[in-house]
Design a protein around this motif. Sequence first.
Motif, PDB file in Angstrom:
ATOM      1  N   HIS A  83       0.846  -1.198   0.000  1.00  0.00           N
ATOM      2  CA  HIS A  83       0.000   0.000   0.000  1.00  0.00           C
ATOM      3  C   HIS A  83       0.880   1.246   0.000  1.00  0.00           C
ATOM      4  O   HIS A  83       2.081   1.188   0.297  1.00  0.00           O
ATOM      5  N   THR A  84       0.257   2.363  -0.314  1.00  0.00           N
ATOM      6  CA  THR A  84       0.891   3.672  -0.168  1.00  0.00           C
ATOM      7  C   THR A  84       0.534   4.202   1.222  1.00  0.00           C
ATOM      8  O   THR A  84      -0.619   4.092   1.636  1.00  0.00           O
ATOM      9  N   PRO A  85       1.494   4.781   1.956  1.00  0.00           N
ATOM     10  CA  PRO A  85       1.160   5.318   3.275  1.00  0.00           C
ATOM     11  C   PRO A  85       0.542   6.712   3.192  1.00  0.00           C
ATOM     12  O   PRO A  85       0.703   7.427   2.199  1.00  0.00           O
ATOM     13  N   GLY A  86      -0.147   7.055   4.267  1.00  0.00           N
ATOM     14  CA  GLY A  86      -0.725   8.389   4.379  1.00  0.00           C
ATOM     15  C   GLY A  86      -1.545   8.499   5.636  1.00  0.00           C
ATOM     16  O   GLY A  86      -2.417   7.670   5.893  1.00  0.00           O
ATOM     17  N   GLY A  87      -1.229   9.508   6.442  1.00  0.00           N
ATOM     18  CA  GLY A  87      -2.023   9.790   7.641  1.00  0.00           C
ATOM     19  C   GLY A  87      -3.033  10.865   7.316  1.00  0.00           C
ATOM     20  O   GLY A  87      -2.745  12.049   7.406  1.00  0.00           O
ATOM     21  N   TRP A  88      -4.199  10.460   6.870  1.00  0.00           N
ATOM     22  CA  TRP A  88      -5.218  11.397   6.395  1.00  0.00           C
ATOM     23  C   TRP A  88      -5.424  12.555   7.370  1.00  0.00           C
ATOM     24  O   TRP A  88      -5.341  12.350   8.573  1.00  0.00           O
ATOM     25  N   PRO A  89      -5.670  13.790   6.849  1.00  0.00           N
ATOM     26  CA  PRO A  89      -6.052  14.114   5.463  1.00  0.00           C
ATOM     27  C   PRO A  89      -4.870  14.316   4.508  1.00  0.00           C
ATOM     28  O   PRO A  89      -5.079  14.512   3.316  1.00  0.00           O
ATOM     29  N   GLU A 119      -3.881  -2.849  -0.009  1.00  0.00           N
ATOM     30  CA  GLU A 119      -4.569  -2.093   1.035  1.00  0.00           C
ATOM     31  C   GLU A 119      -4.807  -0.640   0.633  1.00  0.00           C
ATOM     32  O   GLU A 119      -4.077  -0.074  -0.188  1.00  0.00           O
ATOM     33  N   ALA A 120      -5.801  -0.050   1.273  1.00  0.00           N
ATOM     34  CA  ALA A 120      -6.048   1.385   1.115  1.00  0.00           C
ATOM     35  C   ALA A 120      -4.896   2.182   1.727  1.00  0.00           C
ATOM     36  O   ALA A 120      -4.118   1.676   2.539  1.00  0.00           O
ATOM     37  N   THR A 121      -4.814   3.421   1.336  1.00  0.00           N
ATOM     38  CA  THR A 121      -3.813   4.330   1.894  1.00  0.00           C
ATOM     39  C   THR A 121      -4.090   4.538   3.379  1.00  0.00           C
ATOM     40  O   THR A 121      -5.204   4.901   3.760  1.00  0.00           O
ATOM     41  N   HIS A 122      -3.071   4.302   4.215  1.00  0.00           N
ATOM     42  CA  HIS A 122      -3.257   4.486   5.646  1.00  0.00           C
ATOM     43  C   HIS A 122      -1.910   4.606   6.344  1.00  0.00           C
ATOM     44  O   HIS A 122      -0.892   4.200   5.814  1.00  0.00           O
ATOM     45  N   HIS A 123      -1.914   5.162   7.500  1.00  0.00           N
ATOM     46  CA  HIS A 123      -0.835   5.428   8.457  1.00  0.00           C
ATOM     47  C   HIS A 123       0.359   6.195   7.879  1.00  0.00           C
ATOM     48  O   HIS A 123       0.621   6.127   6.682  1.00  0.00           O
ATOM     49  N   THR A 133       6.208   3.550  -0.593  1.00  0.00           N
ATOM     50  CA  THR A 133       5.434   2.324  -0.781  1.00  0.00           C
ATOM     51  C   THR A 133       5.793   1.351   0.336  1.00  0.00           C
ATOM     52  O   THR A 133       6.978   1.163   0.635  1.00  0.00           O
ATOM     53  N   PHE A 134       4.789   0.733   0.960  1.00  0.00           N
ATOM     54  CA  PHE A 134       5.011  -0.284   1.984  1.00  0.00           C
ATOM     55  C   PHE A 134       4.780  -1.665   1.380  1.00  0.00           C
ATOM     56  O   PHE A 134       3.804  -1.882   0.655  1.00  0.00           O
TER      57      PHE A 134
END
Length: 252
Positions: A83-89, A119-123, A133-134
């Motif tokens: 997945h790609t990481p990202g701590g929304w927003p 997986e969706a983008t998260h953390h 990329t994880f």
Amino acid sequence: MYVLVISLGDPVSRTFLEVAPDMPLVETRGGLEIRKFRDVPVVVHRGDPTEFGNEEVLASLGRHAIFISRHEMANPRPLFTVHTPGGWPDVSVAHPHLVSSLYRSLCRGAYEPFSCAFEATHHPPNTSAVSATFIEVGSTEREWRDRKAVETLVYVVEEVTGRELERRPSAMVVGDLHYVTVADMVLRGDVDIGHVVPKYVEISLGVVQTAFRKHVTSVEKVFLFRKNVKNPARAEIVEFLRGSGVEVVLKG
């Protein structure tokens, strides 16, 4: 071009160090070790993958970071994930061709009892200068220390970083589940998926615009799950995407 991130606070990263070919030390920078995996620079730090904050070091070594990590889930099962990481927003820069190539290779290499998931983008972390990329092994201590499972990660990383990336049309997904339900399109080679905005985040035009703009290549197609994105946000998002020349595929 690529740079690996190994986190000593992560059991899969530690197992990766045990099973991978020798990674000679090149230099140290503060508390970081810079090593080599074949021709790929490796940054070794002492924390957790989600805590890595030295993007300037990554940017000095490569353009696309691959994080070696464990995967956890509420109902654990043997699983390879990407997945790609990202701590929304906010989110990291996504590399659809890289994450999708890793996913295809992982699925080809998966063996019983393991399966694979996109997986969706998260953390965190959230990057801006390099893509992130994880690639993960889950979902319990048993799998995290399973040498054969982690050797699969070693093989996949070596295979994908050692050849020209496959390049399909870049796509993004809005409103899907955490485990992406349209990932079969990646396996078929129809598209390469970057960011996936899951239905459980507060989906707004601003959130979608941020994710849309943080891709290394222009997004050509967006799959939007209409039941999970309520109006007026849905109408605003569709108007923005179509106005940006993107094909919008409504799902659900």
